[in-house]
Each structure stands twice: as structure tokens, then as C-alpha cells.
Design a protein around this motif. Structure first.
Motif, PDB file in Angstrom:
ATOM      1  N   MET A 194     -20.663  17.723 -45.111  1.00  0.00           N
ATOM      2  CA  MET A 194     -21.797  17.843 -45.994  1.00  0.00           C
ATOM      3  C   MET A 194     -21.614  16.981 -47.050  1.00  0.00           C
ATOM      4  N   ASP A 195     -22.679  16.443 -47.586  1.00  0.00           N
ATOM      5  CA  ASP A 195     -22.494  15.480 -48.759  1.00  0.00           C
ATOM      6  C   ASP A 195     -22.673  16.131 -49.955  1.00  0.00           C
ATOM      7  N   LYS A 196     -22.492  15.260 -51.231  1.00  0.00           N
ATOM      8  CA  LYS A 196     -22.294  15.922 -52.510  1.00  0.00           C
ATOM      9  C   LYS A 196     -23.669  16.421 -52.903  1.00  0.00           C
ATOM     10  N   LYS A 197     -24.753  15.779 -52.439  1.00  0.00           N
ATOM     11  CA  LYS A 197     -26.162  16.172 -53.107  1.00  0.00           C
ATOM     12  C   LYS A 197     -26.462  17.515 -52.255  1.00  0.00           C
ATOM     13  N   GLU A 198     -25.874  17.678 -51.196  1.00  0.00           N
ATOM     14  CA  GLU A 198     -26.356  19.030 -50.589  1.00  0.00           C
ATOM     15  C   GLU A 198     -25.573  20.260 -50.971  1.00  0.00           C
ATOM     16  N   TYR A 199     -24.204  20.057 -51.675  1.00  0.00           N
ATOM     17  CA  TYR A 199     -23.598  20.920 -52.271  1.00  0.00           C
ATOM     18  C   TYR A 199     -24.121  21.134 -53.853  1.00  0.00           C
TER      19      TYR A 199
ATOM     20  N   TRP B 226     -19.116  32.698 -52.283  1.00  0.00           N
ATOM     21  CA  TRP B 226     -20.245  32.478 -51.317  1.00  0.00           C
ATOM     22  C   TRP B 226     -20.160  31.253 -50.678  1.00  0.00           C
ATOM     23  N   LEU B 227     -19.675  30.073 -51.125  1.00  0.00           N
ATOM     24  CA  LEU B 227     -19.847  28.830 -50.667  1.00  0.00           C
ATOM     25  C   LEU B 227     -18.519  28.703 -49.684  1.00  0.00           C
ATOM     26  N   ASN B 228     -17.488  29.489 -50.199  1.00  0.00           N
ATOM     27  CA  ASN B 228     -16.182  29.425 -49.240  1.00  0.00           C
ATOM     28  C   ASN B 228     -16.367  30.165 -47.987  1.00  0.00           C
ATOM     29  N   ALA B 229     -17.314  31.452 -48.251  1.00  0.00           N
ATOM     30  CA  ALA B 229     -17.573  32.281 -47.171  1.00  0.00           C
ATOM     31  C   ALA B 229     -18.609  31.524 -46.156  1.00  0.00           C
ATOM     32  N   GLU B 230     -19.401  30.800 -46.416  1.00  0.00           N
ATOM     33  CA  GLU B 230     -20.681  30.089 -45.718  1.00  0.00           C
ATOM     34  C   GLU B 230     -20.146  28.705 -45.036  1.00  0.00           C
ATOM     35  N   PHE B 231     -19.126  28.253 -45.879  1.00  0.00           N
ATOM     36  CA  PHE B 231     -18.892  26.747 -45.613  1.00  0.00           C
ATOM     37  C   PHE B 231     -17.534  26.603 -45.674  1.00  0.00           C
ATOM     38  N   PRO B 232     -16.462  27.242 -44.947  1.00  0.00           N
ATOM     39  CA  PRO B 232     -14.994  27.598 -45.172  1.00  0.00           C
ATOM     40  C   PRO B 232     -14.481  26.095 -44.940  1.00  0.00           C
ATOM     41  N   ASP B 233     -14.872  25.331 -44.141  1.00  0.00           N
ATOM     42  CA  ASP B 233     -14.192  23.836 -43.652  1.00  0.00           C
ATOM     43  C   ASP B 233     -14.567  22.877 -44.985  1.00  0.00           C
ATOM     44  N   THR B 234     -15.617  22.884 -45.838  1.00  0.00           N
ATOM     45  CA  THR B 234     -15.976  21.976 -46.546  1.00  0.00           C
ATOM     46  C   THR B 234     -16.237  22.508 -48.008  1.00  0.00           C
ATOM     47  N   ALA B 235     -15.935  23.567 -48.399  1.00  0.00           N
ATOM     48  CA  ALA B 235     -16.485  24.238 -49.477  1.00  0.00           C
ATOM     49  C   ALA B 235     -15.746  23.192 -50.936  1.00  0.00           C
ATOM     50  N   THR B 236     -16.690  23.045 -51.887  1.00  0.00           N
ATOM     51  CA  THR B 236     -16.332  22.466 -52.922  1.00  0.00           C
ATOM     52  C   THR B 236     -15.325  23.169 -53.947  1.00  0.00           C
ATOM     53  N   GLY B 237     -14.751  22.508 -54.990  1.00  0.00           N
ATOM     54  CA  GLY B 237     -13.788  22.695 -55.899  1.00  0.00           C
ATOM     55  C   GLY B 237     -14.613  23.673 -57.088  1.00  0.00           C
TER      56      GLY B 237
END
Length: 73
Positions: free
Chosen positions: A1-6, A26-37
Motif C-alpha cells: 500500500m502506498d503513502k497516499k492510501e495510508y 485499527w490500522l494494525n488490525a486491518e493491515f498487519p503486514d503494512t501498517a504505518t508508524g
């Protein structure tokens, strides 16, 4: 997933009234492999609170992305 989508997802959390911890959870739960800091989320929330609602990259100083040179023959 790119920065704009985050940024769009972070903005969604902000508009839904989630705080930064809830957004990160929520981001960690939905996107565990790519969540942002956490700092990225905090910075985005600060911008949104100031009324800067754009999810686009801002202008930056420095070298342009494209370099235009004259052809010399």
C-alpha cells in the motif's frame, strides 16, 4: 500500500472521531503486514486539526523531480 492510501485511511479515522491510538490499533488490525508508524499518524492528525485536509504530498524544497536540459548539438 502506498503513502497516499495510508493518508486516506488515517483521514478516515480522524473524521470518524478516533484518536491516534485507536487509529493505530485499527490500522494494525486491518493491515498487519503494512501498517504505518505512530509518528506518521500523529503528524497527519496534527495537519488535519490545522485544517490541512489534503492527502496529497506537499511541495518540498530542493531538487525538482524532473530535470529539463537543452539539447546541444
Amino acid at each position: 500500500m502506498d503513502k497516499k492510501e495510508y493518508r486516506v485511511l488515517i483521514k478516515y479515522c480522524f473524521l470518524k472521531g478516533k484518536n491516534t491510538v485507536e487509529a493505530k490499533t485499527w490500522l494494525n488490525a486491518e493491515f498487519p503486514d503494512t501498517a504505518t508508524g505512530k509518528s506518521t499518524i500523529k503528524d497527519s492528525y496534527a495537519k488535519f486539526r490545522r485544517g490541512e485536509m489534503s492527502t496529497e504530498d506537499g511541495e518540498r524544497s530542493g531538487q525538482p523531480k524532473e530535470l529539463v536540459t537543452d539539447e546541444k548539438n
